[in-house]
Write an enzyme that holds these catalytic residues in place. Structure first.
Site, PDB file in Angstrom:
ATOM      1  N   HIS A 100      36.826  -7.160 -32.724  1.00 32.98           N
ATOM      2  CA  HIS A 100      36.024  -7.747 -34.386  1.00 32.98           C
ATOM      3  C   HIS A 100      34.856  -7.030 -34.067  1.00 32.98           C
ATOM      4  O   HIS A 100      34.461  -6.779 -34.241  1.00 32.98           O
ATOM      5  CB  HIS A 100      35.152  -9.041 -34.636  1.00 32.98           C
ATOM      6  CG  HIS A 100      35.175  -9.661 -32.970  1.00 32.98           C
ATOM      7  ND1 HIS A 100      35.570 -10.357 -31.890  1.00 32.98           N
ATOM      8  CD2 HIS A 100      33.523 -10.282 -33.136  1.00 32.98           C
ATOM      9  CE1 HIS A 100      34.671 -10.688 -31.039  1.00 32.98           C
ATOM     10  NE2 HIS A 100      33.166 -10.740 -31.756  1.00 32.98           N
ATOM     11  N   HIS A 102      31.521  -6.513 -35.843  1.00 35.60           N
ATOM     12  CA  HIS A 102      30.043  -6.791 -37.077  1.00 35.60           C
ATOM     13  C   HIS A 102      30.486  -6.182 -37.683  1.00 35.60           C
ATOM     14  O   HIS A 102      29.144  -5.045 -37.142  1.00 35.60           O
ATOM     15  CB  HIS A 102      29.294  -7.157 -35.799  1.00 35.60           C
ATOM     16  CG  HIS A 102      29.604  -8.624 -34.953  1.00 35.60           C
ATOM     17  ND1 HIS A 102      29.155 -10.047 -35.055  1.00 35.60           N
ATOM     18  CD2 HIS A 102      30.349  -8.612 -33.522  1.00 35.60           C
ATOM     19  CE1 HIS A 102      29.574 -10.310 -33.857  1.00 35.60           C
ATOM     20  NE2 HIS A 102      30.235  -9.964 -33.271  1.00 35.60           N
TER      21      HIS A 102
END
Ligand code: AMP
Ligand code: ZN
Length: 114
Positions: A100, A102
């Protein structure tokens, strides 16, 4: 991956505030935002982390950054600036083992960590 939190979010099996979705990536608000804008951009394909990336992931990786830039514009931080962070492994504090990105924005970040 059946027991992966972010795979479940991608499949709408658990609730989240999704802001963007295409064939390669999904993006949703972080459940504990650290900045006024804090969105996670994830590949739809399960990849445990940055250390697993190979040249075969090039299209997906590009799609993550292109989506991040569009999301930054939609959330009004394209001009003020934003930070894109990927945590990899124990010393980084990586807590969810589905890659992921951010996206932090909406305030002046004085340190270098997000
Ligand atoms: P990292 O430390 O880079 O693995 O970041 C994991 C992030 O996932 C943290 O910022 C968490 O707040 C966030 N998070 C954990 N569970 C959820 C959830 N159910 N929905 C959205 N974000 C989450
Ligand atoms: Zn996953």
């Amino acid at each position: 991956m059946s027991d992966c939190l972010f795979c479940k979010i991608i499949k709408n099996e658990i609730p989240s505030k999704i802001v963007y979705r295409d064939d390669l990536v999904t993006a949703f608000w972080d459940i504990h935002p650290q900045t006024p804008v804090h969105i996670l951009i994830v590949p739809n394909q399960h990849i445990a982390g940055a250390a697993e990336l190979t040249p075969a992931h090039a299209e997906t990786l590009a799609a993550m950054f292109v989506a991040a830039n569009a999301i930054a514009a939609e959330h009004g931080v394209a001009q003020s600036g934003y930070r894109l962070t990927i945590n990899q492994g124990p010393d980084s504090g990586q807590a969810v083992f589905h890659l992921h990105l951010h996206l932090f924005g909406g305030k002046r970040m004085s340190d270098r960590r997000g």
